[in-house]
Scaffold this motif. Structure first.
Motif, PDB file in Angstrom:
ATOM      1  N   SER A  55       0.815  -1.208   0.000  1.00  0.00           N
ATOM      2  CA  SER A  55       0.000   0.000   0.000  1.00  0.00           C
ATOM      3  C   SER A  55       0.856   1.269   0.000  1.00  0.00           C
ATOM      4  O   SER A  55       0.469   2.293  -0.562  1.00  0.00           O
ATOM      5  CB  SER A  55      -0.953   0.011   1.201  1.00  0.00           C
ATOM      6  N   VAL A  56       2.037   1.211   0.633  1.00  0.00           N
ATOM      7  CA  VAL A  56       2.946   2.363   0.606  1.00  0.00           C
ATOM      8  C   VAL A  56       3.393   2.634  -0.826  1.00  0.00           C
ATOM      9  O   VAL A  56       3.461   3.795  -1.276  1.00  0.00           O
ATOM     10  CB  VAL A  56       4.168   2.118   1.518  1.00  0.00           C
ATOM     11  N   THR A  57       3.658   1.576  -1.579  1.00  0.00           N
ATOM     12  CA  THR A  57       4.042   1.717  -2.988  1.00  0.00           C
ATOM     13  C   THR A  57       2.947   2.415  -3.780  1.00  0.00           C
ATOM     14  O   THR A  57       3.208   3.353  -4.543  1.00  0.00           O
ATOM     15  CB  THR A  57       4.337   0.329  -3.591  1.00  0.00           C
ATOM     16  N   MET A  62       0.283   7.829  -6.007  1.00  0.00           N
ATOM     17  CA  MET A  62      -0.804   8.812  -5.951  1.00  0.00           C
ATOM     18  C   MET A  62      -0.350  10.133  -5.334  1.00  0.00           C
ATOM     19  O   MET A  62      -1.108  11.098  -5.291  1.00  0.00           O
ATOM     20  CB  MET A  62      -1.968   8.256  -5.119  1.00  0.00           C
ATOM     21  N   GLY A  63       0.885  10.181  -4.816  1.00  0.00           N
ATOM     22  CA  GLY A  63       1.364  11.388  -4.147  1.00  0.00           C
ATOM     23  C   GLY A  63       0.657  11.655  -2.850  1.00  0.00           C
ATOM     24  O   GLY A  63       0.443  12.809  -2.463  1.00  0.00           O
ATOM     25  N   ALA A  86       5.451  19.066  -8.051  1.00  0.00           N
ATOM     26  CA  ALA A  86       4.846  19.931  -7.040  1.00  0.00           C
ATOM     27  C   ALA A  86       3.473  19.379  -6.663  1.00  0.00           C
ATOM     28  O   ALA A  86       2.795  18.776  -7.499  1.00  0.00           O
ATOM     29  CB  ALA A  86       4.711  21.349  -7.590  1.00  0.00           C
ATOM     30  N   PRO A  87       3.033  19.588  -5.410  1.00  0.00           N
ATOM     31  CA  PRO A  87       1.740  19.052  -4.969  1.00  0.00           C
ATOM     32  C   PRO A  87       0.571  19.451  -5.862  1.00  0.00           C
ATOM     33  O   PRO A  87      -0.316  18.643  -6.123  1.00  0.00           O
ATOM     34  CB  PRO A  87       1.590  19.652  -3.552  1.00  0.00           C
ATOM     35  N   ARG A  94      -4.122  13.340 -10.584  1.00  0.00           N
ATOM     36  CA  ARG A  94      -5.067  12.378 -10.032  1.00  0.00           C
ATOM     37  C   ARG A  94      -6.397  12.463 -10.779  1.00  0.00           C
ATOM     38  O   ARG A  94      -6.852  13.548 -11.127  1.00  0.00           O
ATOM     39  CB  ARG A  94      -5.314  12.638  -8.544  1.00  0.00           C
ATOM     40  N   ALA A  95      -6.996  11.345 -10.983  1.00  0.00           N
ATOM     41  CA  ALA A  95      -8.275  11.195 -11.684  1.00  0.00           C
ATOM     42  C   ALA A  95      -8.104  11.300 -13.191  1.00  0.00           C
ATOM     43  O   ALA A  95      -8.643  10.484 -13.938  1.00  0.00           O
ATOM     44  CB  ALA A  95      -9.326  12.196 -11.195  1.00  0.00           C
ATOM     45  N   THR A  96      -7.362  12.310 -13.678  1.00  0.00           N
ATOM     46  CA  THR A  96      -7.205  12.441 -15.132  1.00  0.00           C
ATOM     47  C   THR A  96      -6.226  11.413 -15.684  1.00  0.00           C
ATOM     48  O   THR A  96      -6.398  10.917 -16.798  1.00  0.00           O
ATOM     49  CB  THR A  96      -6.716  13.858 -15.507  1.00  0.00           C
ATOM     50  N   GLU A  97      -5.189  11.078 -14.941  1.00  0.00           N
ATOM     51  CA  GLU A  97      -4.194  10.100 -15.408  1.00  0.00           C
ATOM     52  C   GLU A  97      -4.139   8.857 -14.526  1.00  0.00           C
ATOM     53  O   GLU A  97      -3.910   7.761 -15.018  1.00  0.00           O
ATOM     54  CB  GLU A  97      -2.793  10.748 -15.457  1.00  0.00           C
ATOM     55  N   VAL A  98      -4.329   9.031 -13.214  1.00  0.00           N
ATOM     56  CA  VAL A  98      -4.286   7.897 -12.292  1.00  0.00           C
ATOM     57  C   VAL A  98      -5.413   8.048 -11.271  1.00  0.00           C
ATOM     58  O   VAL A  98      -5.678   9.143 -10.780  1.00  0.00           O
ATOM     59  CB  VAL A  98      -2.913   7.807 -11.579  1.00  0.00           C
TER      60      VAL A  98
END
Length: 565
Positions: A55-57, A62-63, A86-87, A94-98
């Motif tokens: 889960s850490v991986t 996901m940052g 950068a955050p 997120r969501a758009t690519e992963v």
């Protein structure tokens, strides 16, 4: 997966990823130089026990790692290195690519917002669609994941859906912005076998139709065999074995992989003549000392003045030194029966007797005396142990409540039970949070046996545990029963576990008994359609065999008149 996809650039790539955490006890290395690729249209399963770093991986990709994490190496999504970004840039990714599908859908969904609000919010936030167009797209997505009547149900709240339907909604949200990668973290662990099979079918169809790369994190080898193209095995932060699913699951090379596979419970082969013999032996059995007996049992919940009948007309009996398994999907009534035995739900009609004493006829004082004879082990040991009590106090708590023994006798009993569940006596003064999930469940079993019960209620006691930990806990329950000769009511949705432990089984659906009898007959030569569907949905950890089982299940569903996606 096409052979050509392996030559294309991976949609998710880890290179020498190292993650450590600052703790009060010093630095802890969670991931130690992991390198792994996931290509478009491919499912890569990342397996291992709790604490192995799976889960850490995924969280690194996901940052979403906490502030006390130190990361080196790279975790790249479609060529973008999340570690060095950068955050704000990671949030856009997120969501758009992963996207991520979590284990428990109720924690991923906002309970006070309708499904429509949550889905359209995600679409509008990422600029995919607005207003009526966003709602239309949301309904299309819910239809794609097989949610019935999505145009009407999109107005409902998460609590109005079943667990499997909520997981479908979470998957619909995950694919709403057409991500190239889906990270599925234990997406079926909390689901029944039939619902699990449906979710796996859905994920398989989505990756084929959309070409999405999927990183599947799981400890279920049956799920791996059913869905994964490749397998990566983690152990204490290291990647110890990778390869095609068929090779790793049937010809493992690393000792740890072999240990994981050996621990997987499997439905054993039983010839028909053996099941007939089991039925005959059952009919002629004598000398059974009945501990629990239900006759035409009816159980109801009071829903704001309206009665909801959860169990109706259920009958069974259980004797000393026997294990009775109760199986069925969520909502079938199996846990409701366990609650009634524990006195947590009144008996509306029929008989429920412990050692010949009808629980429905008892005064509160006498019911308390009867409950001294009953021990209970719940699904989640972390929630059933008081976090403020040392382990020793957790174990002797029933003795204090029922005023049994003095302090010295209680401490001696706690030490004796720790020996019985194979835990060192040194944990007496430690707290629950200092132990692993498997260790906490051993403590829960020790506490359940404190008053030397004649009946043990085990409600999904191993469903949240890793396969190797589960195997040791199940073996321990069998050994303890030989020593203490208690009767055990074992509630589970894992048919292989019930097959391994129970001599008899009751199959429940919609609050009623569908089929019951010796385990060898019911689980290996079922007579009822519902039982056949349950067994057909249970995955096995051998890819070729699981592929045949999947096709056989689809054929069975067609024969029984079910429409398939």
């Amino acid at each position: 997966m096409n052979a050509s996809t392996t030559t294309a650039a991976p949609v998710l790539s880890f290179r020498d990823l190292k993650v450590s955490f600052d703790t009060e006890f010093g630095s802890v290395d969670a991931v130690k130089g992991l390198s792994l690729d996931v290509h478009a249209g491919e499912v890569v399963a990342l397996v291992g026990e709790s604490g192995s770093g799976k889960s850490v991986t995924s969280t690194a990709a996901m940052g979403l790692l906490p502030a006390n994490a130190h990361i080196t190496g790279s975790a790249s999504v479609v060529g973008h290195d999340v570690v060095s970004m950068a955050p704000e840039a990671v949030r856009k990714l997120r969501a758009t690519e992963v996207a991520m599908v979590f284990q428990e859908p109720m924690t991923a969904l906002n309970p006070v917002l309708t499904v429509e609000k949550q889905m359209t919010e995600a679409l509008e936030l990422h600029g995919m669609a607005y207003g009526a167009e966003a709602k239309k797209r949301a309904i299309e997505l819910l239809e794609l994941v097989g949610l019935p009547d999505p145009a009407r149900r999109i107005k409902q709240y998460p609590h109005q859906f079943s667990g499997g339907q909520r997981q479908r909604i979470v998957i619909a949200m995950a694919i709403s912005c057409d991500p190239k990668v889906i990270i599925a973290d234990e997406p079926t662990t909390a689901l029944d076998v039939t619902v699990q099979a449906e979710i796996l079918d859905l994920l398989r169809r989505l990756k084929d139709e959309l070409g999405t790369g999927i990183l599947l994190i799981t400890h279920s080898m049956g799920v791996v065999a059913d869905l994964a193209d490749r397998v990566a095995v983690m152990y204490r932060g290291n990647l110890v074995e990778t390869g095609a699913a068929g090779e790793v699951l049937t010809q493992p090379e690393h000792p740890y992989t072999k240990k994981l596979l050996d621990a997987v419970p499997k439905l054993s082969e039983v010839r028909e003549e053996e099941s007939v013999q089991a039925e005959q032996d059952d009919a002629t059995a004598t000398g059974r000392r009945l501990v629990l007996e239900a006759r035409d049992l009816v159980l109801e919940y009071d829903m704001r003045g309206k009665k909801f009948r959860a169990v109706e007309g259920v009958s069974f009996d259980l004797a000393s030194n026997e294990i009775l398994g109760i199986v069925g999907e969520s909502g079938s009534g199996k846990s409701t029966v366990a609650k009634a035995v524990l006195g947590l739900l009144p008996v509306a009609d029929g008989t429920l007797a412990v050692r010949g004493t009808d629980l429905a006829q008892l005064s509160p004082r006498k019911a308390r005396e009867v409950r001294k004879k009953i021990g209970v082990v719940f699904q989640d040991p972390a929630a059933s142990l008081n976090p403020r009590f040392p382990i020793g106090d957790c174990i002797i708590e029933p003795m204090i409540i029922h005023k049994v023994g003095n302090r010295k006798e209680r401490q001696a009993r706690a030490a004796e039970l720790l020996d019985a569940v194979r835990m060192p006596r040194s944990v007496l003064n430690r707290y629950p949070h200092e132990l692993s999930g498997g260790q906490r469940q051993r403590i829960s079993i020790a506490r359940a046996l404190t008053l030397k019960p004649e009946l043990l209620i085990a409600d999904e006691p191993t469903s949240a545990l890793d396969v190797s930990v589960q195997a040791s806990v199940l073996a321990m329950i069998g050994e303890l029963q030989e020593e203490y000769e208690f009767a055990c009511l074992f509630v589970s949705h894992d048919l292989a576990v019930v097959d391994m432990l129970a001599s008899h089984v009751v199959v429940m659906q919609n609050g009623k008994t569908v089929e019951q009898g010796p385990t060898r007959r019911v689980l290996h030569h079922p007579q009822q359609d519902y039982t056949k569907r349950l067994i057909a949905a249970a995955p096995v950890p051998i890819p070729d065999e699981q592929r045949d089982r999947r096709e056989a299940r689809r054929q069975l569903l067609k024969e029984q008149g079910f429409t398939l996606d």
